[in-house]
Design a protein around this motif. Structure first.
Motif, PDB file in Angstrom:
ATOM      1  N   GLU A  44       1.174   3.362   1.414  1.00 49.65           N
ATOM      2  CA  GLU A  44       1.520   4.839   1.288  1.00 49.65           C
ATOM      3  C   GLU A  44       0.065   5.816   1.148  1.00 49.65           C
ATOM      4  OE1 GLU A  44       1.654   1.754  -1.112  1.00 49.65           O
ATOM      5  OE2 GLU A  44       3.676   2.339  -0.689  1.00 49.65           O
ATOM      6  N   ALA A  45      -0.805   5.376   0.985  1.00 50.01           N
ATOM      7  CA  ALA A  45      -2.635   6.795   1.362  1.00 50.01           C
ATOM      8  C   ALA A  45      -1.851   7.040   3.173  1.00 50.01           C
ATOM      9  CB  ALA A  45      -3.637   5.294   1.144  1.00 50.01           C
ATOM     10  N   LEU A  46      -2.501   5.485   3.756  1.00 53.85           N
ATOM     11  CA  LEU A  46      -2.028   5.712   5.141  1.00 53.85           C
ATOM     12  C   LEU A  46      -0.713   6.855   5.319  1.00 53.85           C
ATOM     13  CD1 LEU A  46      -2.498   5.251   7.629  1.00 53.85           C
ATOM     14  CD2 LEU A  46      -1.068   3.062   8.342  1.00 53.85           C
ATOM     15  N   ARG A  47       0.419   6.454   4.713  1.00 56.26           N
ATOM     16  CA  ARG A  47       1.572   8.171   5.352  1.00 56.26           C
ATOM     17  C   ARG A  47       1.261   9.316   4.496  1.00 56.26           C
ATOM     18  NH1 ARG A  47       5.610   2.874   4.362  1.00 56.26           N
ATOM     19  NH2 ARG A  47       4.939   4.425   2.347  1.00 56.26           N
ATOM     20  N   ALA A  48       0.547   8.726   3.214  1.00 55.69           N
ATOM     21  CA  ALA A  48      -0.321  10.522   3.138  1.00 55.69           C
ATOM     22  C   ALA A  48      -0.921  10.848   4.026  1.00 55.69           C
ATOM     23  CB  ALA A  48      -0.364  10.288   1.083  1.00 55.69           C
ATOM     24  N   ILE A  49      -1.960  10.404   4.367  1.00 54.50           N
ATOM     25  CA  ILE A  49      -3.709  11.226   5.390  1.00 54.50           C
ATOM     26  C   ILE A  49      -2.316  11.916   6.790  1.00 54.50           C
ATOM     27  CG2 ILE A  49      -4.659  10.303   4.012  1.00 54.50           C
ATOM     28  CD1 ILE A  49      -5.368   8.253   6.975  1.00 54.50           C
ATOM     29  N   VAL A  71      -1.323  -2.299   6.475  1.00 53.29           N
ATOM     30  CA  VAL A  71      -0.139  -1.891   6.340  1.00 53.29           C
ATOM     31  C   VAL A  71       1.156  -2.896   6.621  1.00 53.29           C
ATOM     32  CG1 VAL A  71      -1.309   0.029   5.432  1.00 53.29           C
ATOM     33  CG2 VAL A  71      -0.042  -0.415   7.607  1.00 53.29           C
ATOM     34  N   ASP A  72       2.601  -1.630   5.804  1.00 56.88           N
ATOM     35  CA  ASP A  72       3.922  -2.942   6.304  1.00 56.88           C
ATOM     36  C   ASP A  72       4.299  -2.413   8.325  1.00 56.88           C
ATOM     37  OD1 ASP A  72       6.298  -1.266   6.555  1.00 56.88           O
ATOM     38  OD2 ASP A  72       4.438  -1.172   5.491  1.00 56.88           O
ATOM     39  N   ILE A  73       4.664  -3.714   8.625  1.00 55.56           N
ATOM     40  CA  ILE A  73       5.047  -3.421   9.636  1.00 55.56           C
ATOM     41  C   ILE A  73       5.792  -2.111  10.592  1.00 55.56           C
ATOM     42  CG2 ILE A  73       6.591  -4.262  12.160  1.00 55.56           C
ATOM     43  CD1 ILE A  73       5.796  -6.851   9.713  1.00 55.56           C
ATOM     44  N   GLY A  74       7.021  -1.863   8.992  1.00 54.66           N
ATOM     45  CA  GLY A  74       7.841  -0.543   9.148  1.00 54.66           C
ATOM     46  C   GLY A  74       6.878   0.794   9.359  1.00 54.66           C
ATOM     47  N   THR A  75       5.601   1.078   8.496  1.00 59.70           N
ATOM     48  CA  THR A  75       4.700   2.122   8.831  1.00 59.70           C
ATOM     49  C   THR A  75       4.541   2.510   9.881  1.00 59.70           C
ATOM     50  OG1 THR A  75       4.496   1.826   6.221  1.00 59.70           O
ATOM     51  CG2 THR A  75       2.671   3.277   7.238  1.00 59.70           C
TER      52      THR A  75
END
Ligand code: NA7
Length: 316
Positions: free
Chosen positions: A98-103, A126-130
């Motif tokens: 979530e944090a990675l997608r936010a940045i 993080v997860d593979i999909g991300t």
């Protein structure tokens, strides 16, 4: 308050006689380096980049954490997209997907500054999909992407002795050589994006299982009237002796659990492991039970403590 520089220096002081970890021979790349995420792990990693002569710009959500890095020689960026615009290679080390997608996808995020000649290297777990989603979004803007999760917790991060598991753009991996030397003792390249996350998740799944089995053994020993100290002495001389058994064993004996690897992240990684195993249809009954144990530990308020605090969820 949290003084990252003091914490870093205290870890570095213990390193003085360990020649194998010396960083003097590193020839820092000329490329401008960015670093996002100055938490427990990012602190040591960014500091090691600065100390080995890299040109580093930092950004952290809680901006106050940047001050110690500016003192140490870094520049501070106003937001993530500015950081990406100013730098050639940007590293990120944040809590979770979530944090990675936010940045990356957020306002003034990585994508806003991403273009040809720019690169993101994510080192979070993080997860593979991300990570595959990120790779798609970044390469669509002609940027380069590498996932590079790390094995090792706060002490290796501070000492620069992490193990780095890279996957994705192999030229970018090569461009990171001096940075990886600064942060780690060894870097592997695993091919396609996703392989790094998978490897990292599996390693932490194993760690969670060992930690939990060990905690249960310590609890049984206590209830059976045996000395936990003696159990540890025996374990430390046997085939399963390891930094984990000796280090976490000491924590259990002292009943003190300062976070080297926060328990909430161990549970996150068990959850990621269950999803991965589900996807490849591999039954993992032991890990599934271990995930439940870490969930209970989180419910008991132990999330911010070290993974070794799982002992308190076992021995209630
Ligand atoms: P910490 O010490 O909890 O630090 C987490 C970092 O992530 C910290 O810099 C946070 O900023 C940042 N963060 C968290 N959420 C966000 C959002 N939404 N936006 C921007 N930045 C955010 O974690 P560790 O250093 O121990 O671990 C990092 C990774 O390594 C993790 O994947 C582990 O599993 C392995 P803050 O300072 O709170 O503003």
């Amino acid at each position: 308050s949290f003084n990252s520089l003091a914490l870093y220096n205290s870890f570095q002081a213990h390193l003085s006689d360990r020649t194998e970890d010396k960083k003097e021979d590193i020839v820092p790349t000329d490329k401008k380096i960015g670093f996002i995420g100055l938490g427990l792990m990012g602190t040591g990693m960014a500091m090691n980049l600065i100390k080995t002569g890299h040109k580093v710009t930092v950004w952290n959500r809680t901006a106050a954490k940047c001050a110690d890095f500016v003192t140490a020689g870094a520049t501070e960026a106003k937001n993530v997209s500015d950081l990406v615009s100013e730098c050639d290679i940007v590293f990120s080390m944040v809590s979770d997907s979530e944090a990675l997608r936010a940045i990356v996808f957020g306002e003034h995020g990585v994508l806003d500054g991403m273009k040809k000649g720019k690169a993101l290297v994510d080192m979070s777990t993080v997860d593979i999909g991300t990570v595959t989603g990120l790779e798609g979004a970044i390469t669509a803007r002609e940027g380069r992407f590498l996932e590079a999760p790390v094995v090792g917790s706060v002490q290796p991060a501070m000492e620069g002795s992490l193990v780095i598991i890279g996957a994705g753009d192999s030229n970018l991996f090569d461009d990171c050589t001096s940075c990886f030397q600064a942060m780690g003792k060894k870097a592997f390249f695993l091919g396609d994006v996703g392989n790094g996350s998978k490897m990292k998740i599996i390693i932490n799944m194993i760690t969670g299982c060992i930690m939990s089995g060990f905690a249960e053994g310590m609890a049984v020993a206590d209830r059976a009237g045996l000395s936990q100290e003696t159990l540890l002495d025996v374990l430390n001389l046997g085939a399963i002796s390891s930094p984990l058994i000796s280090g976490k064993g000491k924590a259990i004996l002292a009943n003190k659990y300062p976070p080297a690897f926060p328990l909430k992240y161990q549970q996150k990684d068990m959850r990621l492991a269950l999803a991965l195993a589900d996807q490849v249809e591999q039954p993992i009954p032991v890990s599934a039970a271990v995930n439940e144990l870490f969930k209970r530990a989180k419910n008991l308020g132990l999330g911010e403590k070290d993974i070794s605090a799982v002992y308190k969820a076992v021995n209630m």
